[in-house]
Design a protein around this motif. Structure first.
Motif, PDB file in Angstrom:
ATOM      1  N   ALA A   1       0.861  -1.186   0.000  1.00 13.86           N
ATOM      2  CA  ALA A   1       0.000   0.000   0.000  1.00 13.86           C
ATOM      3  C   ALA A   1       0.896   1.233   0.000  1.00 13.86           C
ATOM      4  CB  ALA A   1      -0.910   0.009   1.221  1.00 13.86           C
ATOM      5  N   GLU A   2       0.577   2.182  -0.862  1.00 12.71           N
ATOM      6  CA  GLU A   2       1.399   3.385  -0.999  1.00 12.71           C
ATOM      7  C   GLU A   2       0.497   4.608  -1.050  1.00 12.71           C
ATOM      8  OE1 GLU A   2       5.265   4.796  -3.638  1.00 12.71           O
ATOM      9  OE2 GLU A   2       3.742   3.522  -4.569  1.00 12.71           O
ATOM     10  N   GLU A   3       0.818   5.605  -0.275  1.00 14.73           N
ATOM     11  CA  GLU A   3       0.090   6.871  -0.248  1.00 14.73           C
ATOM     12  C   GLU A   3       1.000   7.966  -0.794  1.00 14.73           C
ATOM     13  OE1 GLU A   3      -1.539   7.855   3.520  1.00 14.73           O
ATOM     14  OE2 GLU A   3      -2.059   5.779   4.012  1.00 14.73           O
ATOM     15  N   GLY A   4       0.434   8.768  -1.677  1.00 18.33           N
ATOM     16  CA  GLY A   4       1.233   9.827  -2.276  1.00 18.33           C
ATOM     17  C   GLY A   4       2.182   9.275  -3.320  1.00 18.33           C
TER      18      GLY A   4
ATOM     19  N   ARG B   1       3.785  -0.783   3.847  1.00 17.90           N
ATOM     20  CA  ARG B   1       3.030   0.466   3.754  1.00 17.90           C
ATOM     21  C   ARG B   1       4.019   1.620   3.680  1.00 17.90           C
ATOM     22  NH1 ARG B   1      -2.149  -0.796   4.483  1.00 17.90           N
ATOM     23  NH2 ARG B   1      -2.656  -2.655   5.732  1.00 17.90           N
TER      24      ARG B   1
ATOM     25  N   ARG C   1       4.187   5.842   2.949  1.00 22.34           N
ATOM     26  CA  ARG C   1       3.460   7.105   2.815  1.00 22.34           C
ATOM     27  C   ARG C   1       4.448   8.216   2.487  1.00 22.34           C
ATOM     28  NH1 ARG C   1       2.121  11.423   5.899  1.00 22.34           N
ATOM     29  NH2 ARG C   1       3.169  10.523   7.723  1.00 22.34           N
ATOM     30  N   HIS C   2       4.227   8.862   1.337  1.00 15.87           N
ATOM     31  CA  HIS C   2       5.074   9.970   0.897  1.00 15.87           C
ATOM     32  C   HIS C   2       4.450  11.286   1.345  1.00 15.87           C
ATOM     33  CE1 HIS C   2       7.446   7.315  -1.779  1.00 15.87           C
ATOM     34  NE2 HIS C   2       6.288   6.715  -2.010  1.00 15.87           N
ATOM     35  N   GLY C   3       5.043  11.944   2.310  1.00 17.14           N
ATOM     36  CA  GLY C   3       4.577  13.245   2.747  1.00 17.14           C
ATOM     37  C   GLY C   3       5.432  14.356   2.182  1.00 17.14           C
TER      38      GLY C   3
END
Length: 383
Positions: A277-280, A316, A318-320
């Protein structure tokens, strides 16, 4: 027009004797000018003597040795001192006599051997000079001779200080160079560990699985193809690592967070069930934060393959705007073996790399039995 930068570079390439000679010649020419006669150093205040042929000898002794003041500082100091003594005893008071401090500073800065002996001999030679000047009728008082000697000692001390400063700077540069080489060796060792361990582990797992697929030719062929692809990828990555040793290497070939999908897919083909799962999205262009995030996931998946093969693994990312968060957990009954039992070089190296960017890293077993690797990597660092 003359290229000043090129001329400066050519001048720096010249031998040190060639670079030091113009100064001595300039002082010698200045000493011949009538307006600078009787403008030199005076010890003893003897009545000035008219310029004659012997004065030319004194000028040559005082000026020409300056060409070797860095190559042979002892020779320079001895010759200049002889010229200075001749100048004072003959009472020429030549402008060239002002270069004695230059010779002393150069000797104090560049003389390598017999430094103490040189100081003692020069000090002992100063006493006969003072006595001889006194016998020739000099009206200088003792205090004047002492002050002049202290001035000469000060110029030697300036040269010695310059020498110690240069030595300290060279030592600092040596330490910096050693630290840089050590850091580079560590970085290359970590990259090799990441590349070799991951690919070889995947190949071993796939090869072991192939033993049980002889009755299923289709799956056996797919597994062997995966082994071949993994080996080719390992060779390509190793070649890229060797290219990094070249001065003109291209850093764009380094993996980054944008390659995580490929990494996860290769791990799946090795037989490890991975949920991703990847965000951004990763930053463009990729920086050091993206590379470190990739290495964290790679090392965690390698450990999962090695110590908990077949156990469900969750990745997981997440790129912020300010940081990249990575969480890799291995669940199931096989997770009890997920804790690395090797040297710990991989996880320890990851911790150092993450903390070097100002991030946080942790790896350990959770209450539920899962082995979890967490990393928070500040984004925006240069590649």
């Amino acid at each position: 027009m003359i290229d000043l930068r090129r001329a400066t570079e050519l001048w720096r390439r010249c031998d040190v004797v060639v670079r030091d000679l113009p100064f001595g010649l300039l002082v010698a020419v200045a000493s011949l000018l009538p307006g600078l006669h009787d403008k030199g150093t005076q010890v003893g205040d003897l009545p000035a003597r008219p310029f004659d042929a012997v004065a030319l000898v004194a000028i040559a002794l005082e000026c020409l040795p300056l060409a070797v003041r860095r190559r042979w500082p002892a020779v320079c100091l001895v010759l200049v001192s002889l010229g200075f003594v001749l100048d004072q005893l003959r009472a020429y008071h030549l402008f060239a006599s002002n270069v004695l401090p230059v010779a002393l500073i150069s000797a104090g800065a560049h003389l390598e051997r017999f430094r103490r002996a040189t100081v003692v001999l020069l000090s002992l030679a100063y006493l006969p000079l003072a006595l001889t000047l006194d016998r020739l009728g000099a009206d200088e008082r003792v205090e004047g001779y002492v002050v002049f000697y202290l001035a000469l000692a000060l110029t030697w001390g300036i040269g010695a200080w310059l020498r110690s400063t240069r030595a300290a700077e060279e030592e600092r540069r040596r330490h910096v160079a050693e630290a840089t080489r050590a850091a580079e060796r560590t970085r290359i060792a970590r990259e090799l560990h990441d590349v070799v361990t991951h690919h070889v582990t995947a190949m071993v797992v796939q090869a072991e699985a192939a033993r049980y697929l002889t009755a299923v030719p289709e799956r056996l062929d797919a597994t062997l193809d995966a082994v071949t692809d993994t080996g080719r990828r390992a060779i390509a990555d190793l070649r890229h690592m060797l290219d990094l040793l070249k001065a003109d290497h291209d850093p764009d070939g380094l993996p980054s967070a944008a390659d995580l999908h490929t990494l996860v897919e290769r791990t799946r083909r090795a037989g490890q069930p991975v949920e991703f799962a990847e965000e951004g999205g990763p930053a463009e262009p990729a920086g050091s934060a993206e590379l470190v995030a990739y290495r964290v996931v790679q090392e965690a998946l390698t450990n999962a393959l090695k110590h908990a093969h077949g156990s469900p693994t969750t990745v997981r990312v997440r790129h912020g705007e300010k940081e990249i968060s990575v969480v890799v957990s291995t669940h199931g009954p096989g997770s009890r073996a997920a804790a690395p039992r090797g040297s710990g070089r991989g996880l320890a190296g990851l911790r150092e790399r993450v903390e070097a960017l100002g991030g946080e890293f942790s790896a350990g077993r959770q209450a539920g039995g899962a082995f979890v690797v967490r990393a928070r990597v500040p984004a925006g660092g240069p590649s």
